[in-house]
Write an enzyme that holds these catalytic residues in place. Structure first.
Site, PDB file in Angstrom:
ATOM      1  N   SER A 266      -9.872  -0.555   7.150  1.00  0.00           N
ATOM      2  CA  SER A 266      -9.061  -0.227   5.722  1.00  0.00           C
ATOM      3  C   SER A 266      -8.789  -1.474   5.251  1.00  0.00           C
ATOM      4  O   SER A 266      -8.286  -1.567   4.088  1.00  0.00           O
ATOM      5  CB  SER A 266      -8.125   0.882   5.833  1.00  0.00           C
TER       6      SER A 266
ATOM      7  N   SER B 194      -9.798   1.681   2.872  1.00  0.00           N
ATOM      8  CA  SER B 194      -8.792   2.570   1.964  1.00  0.00           C
ATOM      9  C   SER B 194      -7.900   1.533   1.351  1.00  0.00           C
ATOM     10  O   SER B 194      -7.224   2.206   0.270  1.00  0.00           O
ATOM     11  CB  SER B 194      -8.047   3.552   2.762  1.00  0.00           C
TER      12      SER B 194
ATOM     13  N   LYS C 168       0.841  -1.203   0.152  1.00  0.00           N
ATOM     14  CA  LYS C 168       0.017  -0.008   0.106  1.00  0.00           C
ATOM     15  C   LYS C 168       0.851   1.257  -0.088  1.00  0.00           C
ATOM     16  O   LYS C 168       1.852   1.280   0.683  1.00  0.00           O
ATOM     17  CB  LYS C 168      -0.866  -0.098   1.333  1.00  0.00           C
TER      18      LYS C 168
END
Lengths: 496, 506
Positions: A182, A158, A83
């Site tokens: 997330s 996210s 990420k």
């Protein structure tokens, strides 16, 4: 020899094993996944950046090690997607924000160091909601990521890029971060497994902070045993993170995970099965509960009475911390800045410089949360907002402590709905915030939790269930999830 | 000096920032010895606020802060909390400072400042915090169109000591600061070098018209020496008293001291004050100090200057001013005591100990410190050790050598800087001292002195006649003349004796 076309169906454990035994070269593996990214990602858009040269270079080094007969790591030759809020030295890290465009990380996050030590291949950086603030990746300043199961729908967020990349096997493993759901919510929406470790179980050093008391890095994978393996690699105490917990995760049990659910007491919290829940989601989770009962788990209804305060508590604490964490992004030391645009900076006041840099650099959701947090911490309001939220947080934590006296794990839906359409919730931030209502309490209480697939909607969208465990009970959580997974047949994402 | 007019009562509190003498910074392992180092040479991701970097508390800094807190008789909290103080400024890389707010390390202390009478100042709180970086607006003498930031100071460990408004004037504030500085040096908590920014002070001051109601508080910043603290307080008392006299209203504000102009200038009003939005730093767990550790540190505290001064007065029969000077710094007091313990003269002609001690103390303060000062050296780097100096004093007394010999030997010692001069063993030190006395060349044999005496008598025949006529004091001119000819290397008592013999008077 292994059929290369079949690699997408391989688990990370199988890939590492075959590389170790020279049945596969790490270079072949890297090239296979790079090619797959090249082919699929233009449609999915999970990656902000891909590292073909570096990945092949790292793969060659692993192959050389293997051919010299040297020992290789637990993740030998396994591509891992990262990420883009986790630092990889020498590469751009943006948090999907314009304010960090061009920022090159000066050091490796502790988790990245550990991946490198175990001979994983860092294949690319994945998309996210700007600064991990959002539940759909629609808040990325660059582009939204699409759900590989249905490209009209969001992948969740996210960590939407990481979940989507793993779902369509552009990488066997990925790292995400979970502040209010997330990792778990996108895992549910993309039909993969995702673990939010206990607060402090994985080092946050090198994770760009959103809300420091809630953030945790965690793994995403296609099966629970891979999830356990990646957790084993990244977990453990780190002297660089003062909130990191002592003690290493159980090595042998996590590396060779065994299914174990029989005899476990599993609680179903009443407050998580409300009328707000999508009917198909509720049904799938209830079916899963019955399934677990058949496997020997003992189910009971429990209550977590303060659950209804979780979302508002979270939206005071997280933005408060974010307002300070994001203050450093001012364009003075890094990131784009008027200072670098060759403007006549002598005529620029310091205030203007800050306002221009931050005004242009941050997107609307980030600004909304900075303002919320700034307000909540202001003199005269602090007690009424931040202070009250801390008290509510304590009550929520005590709810869990009480309930875990009587049950070993909790079972809930991961998200109130399956993947929604692009734009469906963007006009109503509050509606978007509620998609994390079921995952937020675990962050507030510092628990471990995971999401794994338990069915699909009539339209074919994956549904996830959430298992929550007491702090540092990841092994119990993973073993139970593994047992459930083995009893349940799951067709992977058809996109190819 | 202008004092507040009767009826105008100044009330003063001080906020003192002291840099802790740790090797590394407060939250990272960068070196904390940054004075004079090239800009941005002691920095890392943590102290430059790189994304993702996290603070880890330096245990050494906690120990020093604890020492300071206990010496100031504070109540140390077993749990204290780090908080973020939020404000934007380019020298603050995270745009928040890690400090302590609601739960500081220690509170409610008491600090007695010496003087007659002594005065007790209450300490409000003592907390740990990190320093900010430094903005540079010039390079060399050239003014820049832009500013540069040096992060070497960023993350340097500080303690802030806040006093209650118990001070009533400039002189008292000065004494408070002097005593505090000396104590921190004794405790080895800080070197307190103001020129290096290791000690900084802000003043809170109000003047009231009646003792029952306090006046409006004004904060004064930019005080970079004890002198400016004193001057600024005097000026501000006068300014506020003058305003009250004319019926003007005093504004609550922050003012800057302008040392060149000798006045304070408004910086910002209360309305413009920052809202720092303090909240507990989630990156740092609360700081826990177990009571055993606190007691350990308490029992290891060294003797503080005030009590050491009293002890030196009684133990060595020193005058108050002498003891005061000798206890100014811990290394100086240590030097004195190390030397003084060797000042036992061998029998039979032993002068009493206190005379020797006084001699030693005078040579230390007048000769050695003078030499050190001239060469810009601290007592710690003196080329002469206390044992050597003590041996010199003893030998001089035993052999009745001229006073000047100490000065001459020190002169030579500062040039040669031999290792033997730092010898700690008293017997060896004595041998070294004997050898040095030999080398400096004392003229003591009569064969060398006789011609000089004859010459002096010839040149000063009037004095010689006066003496023969019974004018006793005429002899001193003759002694002076001989001493001059030997460049002070003779023993004046011996010269005196020889002169009397030559003049036929014994």
């Amino acid at each position: 020899m292994t059929d290369i076309g079949n690699l997408a169906r391989h688990s990370a454990r199988e890939i590492a094993e075959k590389v170790r035994r020279r049945e596969l070269s790490a270079l072949e593996v890297a090239r296979f996944f790079l090619e797959r990214i090249q082919r699929l990602d233009p449609r999915v858009k999970a990656f902000l950046r891909v590292f073909p040269k570096e990945a092949e270079g790292a793969a060659k080094k692993i192959d050389e090690k293997v051919s010299r007969g040297e020992p290789v790591g637990r993740l030998a030759g396994v591509p891992v997607a990262i990420k883009d809020n986790i630092l990889v030295e020498g590469t751009e890290t943006t948090c999907a924000s314009k304010i960090l465009e061009g920022f090159v990380a000066p050091y490796d996050a502790s988790v990245v160091q550990k991946l490198k030590q175990e001979d994983a291949i860092l294949i690319g950086k994945t998309n996210l909601d700007e600064f991990a603030m959002g539940s759909s990746t629609e808040n990325s300043a660059y582009f939204p990521t699409r759900n590989p199961w249905d490209l009209r729908r969001v992948p969740g967020g996210s960590s939407g890029g990481s979940a989507a990349a793993v779902a369509c096997r552009m990488a066997p493993l990925a790292l995400g971060s979970d502040t209010g759901g997330s990792i778990r919510q996108p895992a549910a929406l993309c039909g993969v497994v995702g673990l939010k470790p206990t607060y402090g179980a994985v080092s946050r050093y090198g994770l760009i902070a959103f809300a420091s008391s809630l953030d945790q890095i965690g793994p995403l994978a296609n099966d629970v045993a891979d999830l356990a393996l990646l957790f084993r690699v990244i977990g453990g105490h780190d002297p660089k993170d003062s909130t990191s917990l002592a003690g290493a995760p159980a090595d042998e049990e996590l590396t060779r995970l065994k299914p174990q659910i029989s005899g476990l007491r599993i609680g179903l919290p009443r407050e998580y099965f409300t009328t707000d829940l999508d009917r198909e989601v509720a049904q799938a989770v209830e079916r899963a509960a019955k399934n677990m009962e058949k496997l020997g788990a003992r189910l009971s209804q429990v209550s977590l009475p303060h659950t209804r305060y979780a979302v508002s508590t979270y939206y005071l604490i997280a933005p408060s911390e974010a307002s300070a964490n994001l203050a450093r992004f001012d364009g003075i030391r890094y990131g784009p800045s008027l200072l670098k645009n060759g403007k006549d900076t002598a005529s620029l006041s310091l205030e203007t410089l800050y306002e221009e840099n931050r005004g242009r650099g941050f997107g609307p959701e980030v600004k909304r949360r900075i303002m919320l947090g700034t307000y909540a911490l202001s003199s005269g309001y602090y007690q009424a907002y931040y202070g009250q939220a801390q008290k509510a947080r304590t009550l929520i934590r005590q709810d869990f402590e009480a309930v875990f006296q009587n049950v070993d794990l909790l079972l809930t839906p991961t998200a109130p709905t399956a993947a929604f359409l692009f734009g469906e919730k963007t006009s109503n931030p509050l509606q978007m915030y509620l998609s994390d209502a079921l995952t937020i309490p675990a962050n507030l209480a510092g628990l471990c939790g995971l999401s794994l697939p338990c069915g699909k909607t009539g339209a074919g969208a994956p549904i996830g269930l959430q298992l929550l465990g007491p702090p540092l009970q990841e092994l119990r959580l993973l073993q139970a999830a593994f047992a459930y997974q083995e009893s349940f047949s799951w067709e992977p994402c058809p996109l190819s | 000096m202008i004092l507040a007019k009767p009826g105008y009562l100044p009330t003063i509190g001080l906020e003192v920032h002291i840099q802790l003498a740790t090797r590394s910074k407060l939250f990272c392992s960068c070196s904390a010895k940054v004075f004079g180092e090239p800009p941005n040479s002691s920095i890392c991701p943590v102290c430059t606020g790189q994304p993702g970097a996290l603070p880890v508390l330096n245990a050494g800094a906690v120990e020093l802060a604890l020492r300071a807190a206990l010496a100031l008789q504070c109540q140390v909290h077993p749990t204290s909390v780090f908080a973020r103080k939020n404000y934007f400024y380019p020298d603050l890389p995270k745009n928040y400072q890690i400090s302590q707010y609601e739960s500081p390390l220690a509170e409610k202390g008491l600090w007695e400042i010496p003087g007659s009478p002594t005065k007790k100042i209450r300490i409000t709180r003592l907390h740990l915090e990190e320093d900010a970086g430094k903005l540079l607006h010039t390079v060399g003498r050239e003014a820049l169109e832009y500013s540069l930031v040096d992060f070497n100071r960023s993350g340097i460990p500080l303690i802030e000591i806040v006093s209650e408004p118990d001070l009533t004037g400039a002189e008292e504030a000065f004494r408070y600061l002097t005593a505090l500085k000396s104590a921190m040096q004794y405790l080895e908590v800080s070197r307190c070098d103001m020129e290096k920014g290791e000690l900084r002070c802000d003043v809170n001051l109000s003047v009231s018209e009646s003792s029952s109601r306090l006046g409006t508080k004004v904060e004064i910043k930019n005080l970079n020496s004890f002198r400016s603290v004193k001057d600024a307080i005097q000026h501000e008392i006068e300014r506020q008293s003058q305003m009250l006299r004319t019926g003007a209203r005093i504004l609550q504000e922050t003012r800057l001291w302008n040392a060149q102009g000798g006045l304070t200038e408004s910086m910002r009003s209360k309305e413009e004050a920052h809202d720092y939005r303090y909240f507990p730093d989630p990156d740092l767990p609360p700081l826990q100090l177990n009571p055993k550790k606190i007691e350990e540190v308490r029992s290891s505290l060294p003797e503080l200057p005030a009590s050491r001064k009293n002890r030196l007065q009684t133990e060595y029969l020193l005058s108050e001013p002498e003891a005061q000077v000798l206890t100014l710094t811990k290394p100086l007091a240590d030097f004195f005591e190390r030397g003084a313990q060797h000042l036992k003269a061998p029998a039979p002609k032993a002068p009493d100990h206190s005379t020797l001690v006084r001699d030693f103390s005078n040579s230390l303060v007048n000769e050695l410190l003078g030499k050190l000062h001239a060469e810009n050296l601290e007592i710690e780097s003196s080329p002469v050790g206390p044992e050597f100096l003590a041996a010199l004093i003893l030998l001089r007394t035993e052999r009745n050598l001229p006073q000047k010999i100490i000065k001459d030997i020190l002169e030579a010692a500062f040039q040669k800087k031999e290792k033997a001069l730092l010898q700690e063993d008293p017997a060896t030190a004595r041998k070294t001292a004997e050898a040095w006395i030999q080398n400096v060349g004392i003229i003591s044999d009569s064969n060398s002195l006789t011609p000089l005496i004859r010459q002096a008598l010839f040149e000063n025949h009037q004095a010689a006649e006066d003496f023969r006529a019974g004018k006793e004091q005429a002899l001193s001119a003759l002694v002076g003349s001989v001493m001059k000819k030997t460049s002070g290397k003779a023993n004046p008592q011996q010269v005196n004796q020889l002169l009397r013999e030559a003049l036929g008077k014994k």
